[in-house]
Design a protein around this motif. Structure first.
Motif, short mmCIF file in Angstrom:
data_model
loop_
_atom_site.label_atom_id
_atom_site.label_comp_id
_atom_site.label_asym_id
_atom_site.label_seq_id
_atom_site.Cartn_x
_atom_site.Cartn_y
_atom_site.Cartn_z
N THR A 77 0.84 -1.20 0.00
CA THR A 77 0.00 0.00 0.00
C THR A 77 0.87 1.25 0.00
N SER A 78 1.79 1.33 0.95
CA SER A 78 2.68 2.50 1.03
C SER A 78 3.50 2.65 -0.24
N LEU A 79 4.01 1.55 -0.73
CA LEU A 79 4.85 1.59 -1.92
C LEU A 79 4.06 2.08 -3.14
N SER A 80 2.85 1.61 -3.32
CA SER A 80 2.04 2.04 -4.45
C SER A 80 1.68 3.52 -4.35
N ILE A 81 1.38 3.98 -3.16
CA ILE A 81 1.09 5.40 -2.95
C ILE A 81 2.31 6.24 -3.28
N MET A 82 3.47 5.81 -2.81
CA MET A 82 4.69 6.58 -3.06
C MET A 82 5.09 6.55 -4.53
N GLN A 83 4.84 5.44 -5.22
CA GLN A 83 5.14 5.38 -6.65
C GLN A 83 4.37 6.46 -7.41
N VAL A 84 3.09 6.58 -7.12
CA VAL A 84 2.26 7.60 -7.77
C VAL A 84 2.82 8.99 -7.45
N ALA A 99 1.71 17.05 -4.62
CA ALA A 99 1.93 15.61 -4.82
C ALA A 99 2.06 14.91 -3.47
N ILE A 100 2.79 15.51 -2.56
CA ILE A 100 2.97 14.93 -1.23
C ILE A 100 1.65 14.92 -0.47
N ASN A 101 0.93 16.02 -0.50
CA ASN A 101 -0.35 16.10 0.20
C ASN A 101 -1.34 15.07 -0.34
N GLU A 102 -1.38 14.90 -1.65
CA GLU A 102 -2.29 13.91 -2.24
C GLU A 102 -1.91 12.49 -1.81
N ALA A 103 -0.62 12.23 -1.70
CA ALA A 103 -0.17 10.91 -1.22
C ALA A 103 -0.60 10.69 0.22
N ILE A 104 -0.49 11.71 1.03
CA ILE A 104 -0.91 11.60 2.44
C ILE A 104 -2.42 11.36 2.51
N ASP A 112 -2.18 2.21 6.87
CA ASP A 112 -2.15 2.23 8.33
C ASP A 112 -1.76 3.63 8.82
N GLU A 113 -2.33 4.03 9.92
CA GLU A 113 -2.05 5.36 10.48
C GLU A 113 -0.55 5.57 10.73
N LYS A 114 0.13 4.52 11.13
CA LYS A 114 1.56 4.61 11.41
C LYS A 114 2.39 4.79 10.14
N ARG A 116 1.72 6.89 7.66
CA ARG A 116 1.70 8.28 7.16
C ARG A 116 3.00 9.04 7.40
N PRO A 117 3.54 9.03 8.62
CA PRO A 117 4.81 9.76 8.82
C PRO A 117 5.96 9.18 8.00
N PHE A 118 5.95 7.87 7.82
CA PHE A 118 6.98 7.20 7.02
C PHE A 118 6.88 7.65 5.56
N VAL A 119 5.69 7.58 5.00
CA VAL A 119 5.46 8.00 3.61
C VAL A 119 5.80 9.48 3.46
#
Length: 139
Positions: A77-84, A99-104, A112-114, A116-119
């Motif tokens: 999930t995180s990886l796919s969001i970051m790829q976009v 772009a960052i805000n849309e990913a968040i 997972d809530e945890k 978000r800070p990583f992404v």
């Protein structure tokens, strides 16, 4: 289709492909149009095809900025969001902060809530490197 909805569909297609490696992205896209009744959209195609065409560079940047995390340990999930997001940051005229805000925002819905800070941290680090300027941190 709004850009946000296009981004969300692109994310879901990239995510789905990670579990169905035998089908190419065009087959997955066509199935989504037919079964999910998703709208055919040029921006979705641009993101998906752009991520796949630049996959090595995008993965390399994510791994580089994940500070000790092997890319295989990052959730799909995180990886796919970051790829976009990384594709939009590097290959479109979308402002980095957006772009960052849309990913968040995608992360708030699907991850997972945890995570978000990583992404957020990885994307901000990539943005700083690519632009040479400070990007406002997202919460």
């Amino acid at each position: 289709m709004t850009r946000r909805k296009a981004r969300e569909l692109a994310f879901s297609l990239l995510f789905e492909q990670k579990f169905d490696l035998e089908r190419n992205i065009e087959e997955i896209y066509d199935t989504a149009i037919e079964v999910r009744e998703a709208e055919d959209d040029s921006y979705v195609r641009e993101i998906v095809n752009g991520v796949l065409a630049n996959r090595e560079e995008i993965f390399s940047l994510i791994e580089k900025h994940s500070h000790g995390w092997n890319i295989n340990r990052i959730s799909n999930t995180s990886l796919s969001i970051m790829q976009v997001a990384v594709f939009e940051m590097l290959y479109t005229d979308l402002p980095l902060k957006i772009a960052i805000n849309e990913a968040i925002e995608l992360s708030k819905i699907y991850d997972d809530e945890k995570a978000r800070p990583f992404v957020n941290g990885i994307l901000n680090s990539i943005a700083r490197e690519s632009s040479g300027k400070q990007i406002d941190e997202q919460k």
